[in-house]
Motif scaffolding. Structure first.
Motif, PDB file in Angstrom:
ATOM      1  N   MET A   1     -75.095  18.109  15.413  1.00 51.45           N
ATOM      2  CA  MET A   1     -75.760  17.995  15.513  1.00 51.45           C
ATOM      3  C   MET A   1     -76.942  17.808  14.330  1.00 51.45           C
ATOM      4  O   MET A   1     -76.861  18.419  14.149  1.00 51.45           O
ATOM      5  N   ARG A   2     -77.216  16.820  14.173  1.00 49.25           N
ATOM      6  CA  ARG A   2     -78.370  16.722  12.258  1.00 49.25           C
ATOM      7  C   ARG A   2     -79.562  16.454  13.226  1.00 49.25           C
ATOM      8  O   ARG A   2     -79.337  15.224  13.887  1.00 49.25           O
ATOM      9  N   LEU A   3     -80.971  17.444  12.647  1.00 44.67           N
ATOM     10  CA  LEU A   3     -81.840  16.497  13.188  1.00 44.67           C
ATOM     11  C   LEU A   3     -82.637  16.954  11.840  1.00 44.67           C
ATOM     12  O   LEU A   3     -82.871  17.967  11.516  1.00 44.67           O
ATOM     13  N   GLY A   4     -83.740  15.970  11.316  1.00 45.00           N
ATOM     14  CA  GLY A   4     -84.343  16.397   9.994  1.00 45.00           C
ATOM     15  C   GLY A   4     -85.750  16.952   9.847  1.00 45.00           C
ATOM     16  O   GLY A   4     -86.084  16.902  11.821  1.00 45.00           O
ATOM     17  N   ILE A   5     -85.841  18.443   9.948  1.00 46.03           N
ATOM     18  CA  ILE A   5     -87.255  19.401  10.410  1.00 46.03           C
ATOM     19  C   ILE A   5     -88.059  19.732   9.534  1.00 46.03           C
ATOM     20  O   ILE A   5     -88.891  20.056   9.072  1.00 46.03           O
TER      21      ILE A   5
ATOM     22  N   TYR B   1     -91.012   8.383  16.901  1.00 46.98           N
ATOM     23  CA  TYR B   1     -91.102   9.158  15.627  1.00 46.98           C
ATOM     24  C   TYR B   1     -90.775  10.202  15.082  1.00 46.98           C
ATOM     25  O   TYR B   1     -90.123  10.280  14.100  1.00 46.98           O
ATOM     26  N   LYS B   2     -90.105  11.064  16.541  1.00 51.93           N
ATOM     27  CA  LYS B   2     -88.813  12.310  14.981  1.00 51.93           C
ATOM     28  C   LYS B   2     -87.885  11.384  15.477  1.00 51.93           C
ATOM     29  O   LYS B   2     -87.119  11.668  14.757  1.00 51.93           O
TER      30      LYS B   2
ATOM     31  N   GLU C   1     -93.419  20.885  17.400  1.00 51.12           N
ATOM     32  CA  GLU C   1     -91.914  22.253  17.886  1.00 51.12           C
ATOM     33  C   GLU C   1     -90.906  20.312  18.221  1.00 51.12           C
ATOM     34  O   GLU C   1     -89.823  21.138  17.901  1.00 51.12           O
ATOM     35  N   PHE C   2     -90.957  19.783  18.665  1.00 51.43           N
ATOM     36  CA  PHE C   2     -90.079  19.105  18.865  1.00 51.43           C
ATOM     37  C   PHE C   2     -89.559  18.457  17.675  1.00 51.43           C
ATOM     38  O   PHE C   2     -90.037  17.482  16.851  1.00 51.43           O
ATOM     39  N   ALA C   3     -87.817  18.559  17.874  1.00 51.59           N
ATOM     40  CA  ALA C   3     -87.884  18.256  16.581  1.00 51.59           C
ATOM     41  C   ALA C   3     -86.351  16.989  16.637  1.00 51.59           C
ATOM     42  O   ALA C   3     -85.892  16.149  15.982  1.00 51.59           O
ATOM     43  N   GLY C   4     -86.045  17.305  17.914  1.00 55.42           N
ATOM     44  CA  GLY C   4     -85.310  16.118  18.111  1.00 55.42           C
ATOM     45  C   GLY C   4     -84.319  16.269  19.823  1.00 55.42           C
ATOM     46  O   GLY C   4     -84.407  16.801  20.003  1.00 55.42           O
ATOM     47  N   THR C   5     -83.403  15.725  19.823  1.00 56.07           N
ATOM     48  CA  THR C   5     -82.470  15.344  21.551  1.00 56.07           C
ATOM     49  C   THR C   5     -81.880  15.185  20.705  1.00 56.07           C
ATOM     50  O   THR C   5     -80.715  14.210  19.983  1.00 56.07           O
ATOM     51  N   PHE C   6     -80.300  15.866  21.788  1.00 56.55           N
ATOM     52  CA  PHE C   6     -78.815  15.071  21.862  1.00 56.55           C
ATOM     53  C   PHE C   6     -77.917  14.662  22.764  1.00 56.55           C
ATOM     54  O   PHE C   6     -78.725  15.708  24.260  1.00 56.55           O
TER      55      PHE C   6
ATOM     56  N   ALA D   1     -97.359   7.447  15.273  1.00 62.11           N
ATOM     57  CA  ALA D   1     -97.368   7.691  15.839  1.00 62.11           C
ATOM     58  C   ALA D   1     -97.143   9.568  16.043  1.00 62.11           C
ATOM     59  O   ALA D   1     -96.275  10.186  16.797  1.00 62.11           O
ATOM     60  N   ARG D   2     -97.343  10.133  15.121  1.00 63.98           N
ATOM     61  CA  ARG D   2     -97.113  11.438  14.522  1.00 63.98           C
ATOM     62  C   ARG D   2     -97.059  12.676  15.285  1.00 63.98           C
ATOM     63  O   ARG D   2     -98.575  12.687  15.690  1.00 63.98           O
ATOM     64  N   PRO D   3     -96.603  13.296  16.217  1.00 65.96           N
ATOM     65  CA  PRO D   3     -97.178  14.360  17.097  1.00 65.96           C
ATOM     66  C   PRO D   3     -98.161  15.223  15.873  1.00 65.96           C
ATOM     67  O   PRO D   3     -97.562  15.673  14.847  1.00 65.96           O
ATOM     68  N   SER D   4     -99.104  15.304  16.900  1.00 63.59           N
ATOM     69  CA  SER D   4    -100.479  16.836  16.396  1.00 63.59           C
ATOM     70  C   SER D   4    -100.606  17.323  16.841  1.00 63.59           C
ATOM     71  O   SER D   4    -101.038  19.046  16.506  1.00 63.59           O
TER      72      SER D   4
END
Ligand SMILES: [Cu+2]
Length: 541
Positions: free
Chosen positions: A498-502, A261-262, A476-481, A404-407
């Motif tokens: 690195m870019r992440l959609g937040i 999802y993320k 709170e998890f935004a993504g991984t590199f 599956a959006r974390p809640s």
């Protein structure tokens, strides 16, 4: 394009969204070596300027320029054989029957027999035949490990990794691989299957384990895999070597869905998904898309042998395609590209489609591949954007991770870190932004790392207590590199971004109007040293 009216609202909005311009950073309080190796850079490395004699046009290079590839394992000879006939331009073959790419775990025994036969024939071809299995593996090595770098043609750098060519390059690679297999068994309906590791359904057989056919058939087996990850072990889509004891299957499934999802649903913009633009003359073309980081790189590493120095075969570019499971792995990534296009770009309002790059430097970029007739074919990115045009489609599979959006808010009980703006929030303007598909992007600039070392760090928003054991199934998890080692460069230290959609994370945390956010970077596994030059938050479509 953003309309004028929206632009003016954006300028106003900027005032109300100080989070866009102020990003308070707290580095992870990791201990020991990691603390020493992860810190803000105090200076910048000298980056050698790459000189380009011509636009990015891999279709005109001469194969005789190929030299040995520089890999983490030393020099490797993986140059493709010279073409005996002139290069031809690719034309879509409308005479071929349409092909259906099916999930490996649902293949019929007849199909498996056909598939094995095709690989037997491919492996039995003369070693210098470009259709031979080893030569196929060499294409991935030559394009991605610098075999052409010394010529400054950029064949390597414009190859399949860490920039906007990742998805189209691999689509073409698989297209010709599939056509060669089909021609060897004289069956034009033949299609590659896909390894459905993103499917967490507890069916029999399981979709998210190494499929049996790659373990029981010698022609599909590879000695260099991690036996600890054989079935019934579920694939870990956020895997990093040396990451402690395995978790339960049910937890692994939740983690995998949350990661998907993320990394994929939240990758709403063109840049987030495809990776960084790469124009002729760019000296720093490096910036991978979120999917390339994970699950792509992580599944490569998870599959490769931990007994080998660089997790060969799958765990490092020069040898990855020597493992027959490389192809269903990448077929699944190719399928995820088609799934990505069906998801909305915006989070609110009427459906707005996700978009390809429109840049001609992307659309007209060319690559060379050998086809089933041993001809060297020049292909363009623009001809790979629709699988239907290439004559294949994917069997429909329920993608449970899409919802599956974390809640769970991991830091719900801790002291709030948010300092709310005293100004009243511009709710209407925020909604307009959402409708136009604008996304707030966290940009980590000037990430410098050793490309010969595996590197991974996870990013959390407003959760400074995050550590190696923190779940990714939290808001709170935004993504991984994730970096897969190679030597695609002069010198091993390279700079990337690195870019992440937040947007989604900020909304769930109630931080849309916050004065600042806290970004925590958690180094994972035995990461090599990493430095960063800067951080910012920007809007992107
Ligand atoms: Cu790959």
């Amino acid at each position: 394009m953003v309309g004028d009216s929206l632009l003016s609202r954006l300028l106003v909005t900027k005032f109300y969204f100080p989070v866009q311009i102020l990003c308070f950073l707290l580095l992870s309080t990791a201990t020991g070596r990691r603390e020493a190796s992860l810190g803000l850079a105090t200076g910048s490395l000298q980056q050698e300027q790459q000189g380009w004699a011509r636009p990015i046009d891999n279709g005109t290079i001469d194969l005789e320029w190929c030299t040995q590839a520089e890999t983490p394992a030393g020099k490797v000879g993986c140059c493709p054989p010279r073409s005996k006939t002139p290069v031809v331009d690719f034309v879509h073959n409308t005479q071929l029957p349409s092909r259906l790419r099916q999930p490996v775990h649902l293949l019929s025994s007849d199909y498996i027999a056909k598939y094995i036969r095709a690989y037997e024939l491919m492996k039995a071809l003369p070693p210098d035949d470009p259709r031979n299995f080893d030569q196929q593996a060499n294409i991935h090595c030559a394009y991605c490990d610098g075999a052409f770098l010394e010529t400054e043609t950029g064949w390597c750098l414009t190859g399949g990794h860490r920039n906007w060519f990742f998805f189209p390059w691999h689509r073409w690679f698989l297209y010709f691989h599939e056509r060669i297999l089909a021609s060897l068994i004289e069956d034009d309906t033949f299609a590659l299957p896909f390894w459905n590791w993103d499917n967490q359904f507890a069916s029999d057989p399981l979709p998210n384990v190494i499929p049996q056919m790659y373990l029981t058939n010698p022609v599909l087996f590879d000695d260099f895999r991690n036996p600890d990850h054989f079935p019934p072990r579920l694939a870990d889509l956020n895997f990093v070597p040396g990451d402690g004891a395995p978790i339960s299957d049910s937890k692994q499934r939740e983690e995998n869905n949350a990661l998907m999802y993320k990394q994929l649903v939240n990758a709403r913009t063109t840049r987030l998904f495809y990776g960084k633009e790469y124009h002729p003359g760019d000296s720093k073309p490096d910036g991978l898309g979120t999917i390339e980081s994970a699950p792509h790189n992580t599944v490569h590493k998870w599959t490769g042998s931990s007994a080998k120095p660089h997790f060969e075969d799958m765990g490092v570019f020069y040898s990855a395609a020597r493992d027959p499971i490389f192809y269903p792995h990448h077929a699944n990534l190719d399928r995820l590209w088609t799934v990505w296009k069906t998801l909305p770009r915006n989070r609110k309002g009427p459906f707005r489609p996700r978009r390809d790059y429109k840049d001609l430097d992307w659309l007209n970029a060319t690559f060379l591949f050998y086809d089933e007739k041993r001809r060297l074919v020049r292909v363009r990115v623009r001809d790979a954007l629709k699988t239907e045009q290439l004559g294949y489609r994917y069997q429909d599979i329920h993608n449970a991770w899409v919802t599956a959006r974390p809640s769970t808010v991991a830091g719900a009980k801790s002291k709030p870190l948010v300092s709310a703006s005293p100004d009243s929030p511009p709710t209407a303007a925020a909604d307009v932004i959402e409708e136009f598909g604008e996304a707030e992007i966290l940009v980590i600039q000037g990430v410098e790392l050793d490309y010969n070392k595996a590197t991974k760090f996870d990013v959390y928003i407003n959760y400074p207590n995050a550590n190696e054991n923190t779940s990714v199934n939290v808001v709170e998890f935004a993504g991984t590199f994730v970096n897969v080692p190679d030597s695609a460069g002069k010198g091993h230290i390279m700079e990337t971004e690195m870019r992440l959609g937040i947007s989604d994370t900020l909304e769930q945390l109630g931080l849309e109007d916050a004065d600042y956010i806290v970004v925590t970077l958690v180094p994972r596994g035995s990461s090599g040293p990493v430095t960063f030059k800067g951080f910012k938050i920007k809007y992107e479509t």
